[in-house]
Design an enzyme around this catalytic site. Sequence first.
Site, mmCIF file in Angstrom:
data_model
loop_
_atom_site.group_PDB
_atom_site.id
_atom_site.type_symbol
_atom_site.label_atom_id
_atom_site.label_comp_id
_atom_site.label_asym_id
_atom_site.label_seq_id
_atom_site.Cartn_x
_atom_site.Cartn_y
_atom_site.Cartn_z
ATOM 1 N N GLY A 26 3.447 -40.407 24.707
ATOM 2 C CA GLY A 26 2.412 -40.872 25.370
ATOM 3 C C GLY A 26 1.794 -39.972 23.960
ATOM 4 O O GLY A 26 1.586 -39.350 23.932
ATOM 5 N N GLU B 278 -4.324 -39.713 24.205
ATOM 6 C CA GLU B 278 -5.083 -38.615 24.623
ATOM 7 C C GLU B 278 -4.699 -37.863 23.935
ATOM 8 O O GLU B 278 -5.945 -36.778 22.876
ATOM 9 C CB GLU B 278 -5.395 -37.636 25.775
ATOM 10 C CG GLU B 278 -4.083 -38.382 26.626
ATOM 11 C CD GLU B 278 -5.357 -39.746 28.007
ATOM 12 O OE1 GLU B 278 -5.232 -39.709 28.523
ATOM 13 O OE2 GLU B 278 -6.678 -38.743 28.134
HETATM 14 MO MO1 MOS Z 1 -7.492 -42.157 30.398
HETATM 15 S S1 MOS Z 1 -9.195 -40.752 30.840
HETATM 16 O O1 MOS Z 1 -6.591 -40.742 32.164
HETATM 17 O O2 MOS Z 1 -7.465 -43.303 31.429
#
Ligand code: MOS
Length: 722
Positions: free
Chosen positions: A677, A680
């Site tokens: 992923g 972030e």
């Molecule tokens: Mo993200 S802050 O987990 O949409």
Amino acid sequence: MTEPRIGAPISRVDGIGKVTGEAKYAADHGVPGLAHGHVVSSQIARGKILRIDVTAALALPGVLRVFTHENALRLVSPPRGESEEVAPGGSAFWPLRSARVLYSGQPLALVVAETPEQARHAASLVQVEYMRHEHTTDLRGNLKSARKPRGGSAPSSRGRAERAWRGAAVPVEAEFWMPVEHHNPMELFSATVVPDEDGRLTVYDKTQGVQNVQRYLCRAFKYSKGRLRVLSPFVGGAFGSGLRPQYHVFLAVLEARALKRPVRVALTRQQMFTFGHRPALWQRVALGASADGRLEAIIHEAVGETSRFEDFTEHVVDSSGLLYRCDNVRLAYKLAKLDLYTPMDMRAPGAASGVYALECAMDELAFQLGMDPLELRTRNHAERDQAENKPFGSKELRACYEQGAERFGWRRRDSRPGSMREGHTLIGWGMATGVWEAMQEPASAKAVLTADGNLTVSAATADIGTGTYTVMTQVAADTLGLPLKDVTFTLGDSSLPDAPVEGGSFTVSSVGSAVKAACERLRGKLVRRARGSRGSLSGDQLLEVMRRSRLATMEAQASVEPTGKRERYSHYSHSTIFAEVQVDDDFGTVRVTRVVSAVAGGRIINPKTARSQILGGVVWGIGMALEEESLLDERLGRFMNHNLADYHVPVNADVQDLDVIFVEERDDIVNPLGAKGLGEIGLVGTAAAIANAVFHATGRRVRDLPITPDRLLATPPAIPIV
Ligand code: MOS
């Protein structure tokens, strides 16, 4: 030759629909007889409504009705307690439930009219008489009131950190302040609600989780799931702001039920600052090292803000117990209650803030040690997760350090601050480490293959601009050996197989694994029909089996959960960010001229959409370091720069040379796809790398974000700069 699928840099399958306007967002659904609601927001931060005068509003042509707490309670009586899957501990806020005012910007009334203009004008005529109570919205003034949060797990400490810190050959200690930030997606929050003759509702909403919104509305308005469907096929950015159901959708449903006609509620840009934000944060980091740069103590304390009614918690300090080898760690996290709405997750919640402080403190330690900052990191590399006492499933952070440094040219860095100057321009190079947990949530998917070779795969997930449509199409095509053009992925519909909200960078690992499993199950069904055939069949052979068996369609569904084996390891994506800044010596303006972000995120399903994710994170890091800040007027308890003219985010001129490296990282434990992923990780550490570059350029250590020219000029250099 087979067509490349997983690992191919294909363009977004939803791209053409988006640029041609064919893709419809929540406020784009035109319905005959549509009425429009406009929200009246509170102008005080705490108190009580004494009277709401709606006469002038109701007298305007086109105005249908005004909802306030006085008439709404007869229409809906939401249950107490937890309201939805992303709700923090405490008691959720429900709009129009009582006369109490809990924060500035709270929705106090909804004006419904035939056109949006009529509704907006009428809303401006609603007169609210308040009884004002004293409020406080200032974290700095309320640090002492901070308490441990209710619910959530406390960060774990180990060893004797205070003693080790006091005895360390080289100690550093620093405090950091982070401002409130708002998500500011381009698409405004809105919902279009369409009732049918039998009272069933179709809700087009902007959300990161259609099933979470469905559960929330069904609980509030007492509907069965079969009678209320939520659709959100396209989302114009969200970054966490769409994880929780927002008040606009509650009000839209209230209104549609009462008027028995289709309605839309859309928020204004100013109202986008009224339902959650990245919390302001105070942090203290104290590090102690031996003279040769071995970490002997890490202390990281943080105080965040929350509302009066919920305890919003994030993992701010936790990365500090994980990222480096150290036997003595003390972590503490507390919350101070303010008269603001509950904060909410915003891209890389917790880590973006906490790693900023840790990685700036590491830079300060490197400076005190007279050691290269990269050398300090590699010397303290953690081979094992000491916080959880588990091995890492995979961790190619060393490769990030090496490949990022090589690409950036880090070896040529002169460690003395202020050593690179061109006239009035000071140049600085900084670096930082990033980390984000690679989570996996239970998820399901369904695959349907037709004899003419079209595969449709579906799950109730979202694509908030991340590329979900595209990568799921690739995973399905790859698993069944079908051409990409014959595969369709559908999402954003609460009636599809169960999936979690899209967030936390866990969509590929969770939903992607379910897509793969559903396609494998479908293949298994066909292989069993093809008696005598062994092993895997190609896409063409599978279709041949269907034709021979006279099957028009074949379908399979699968649910996937994290495995027991997975739980015996720790799973994180890692990154290293190298940044170059140019600082004007006279004006204190900072330009980020170059960033290299090297990421270890497991297997990369699509290098093109993956790169876009990291670029977005890096741009966000530039904003976090230099621009973004929601300013409160404490006297009013209100965010004052609630528009895109005054709330600054990076524009094209702020974004120069960005370079993304994906280092190879193989992992067959983390999930069936081996992908960790990327939503972030591009942000985590980026602001620290920029702040460290500013220090290297100027010798000035600005610990309070954002590093604006006034703050930079007001901070004296730590050492004389010629
Ligand atoms: Mo993200 S802050 O987990 O949409």
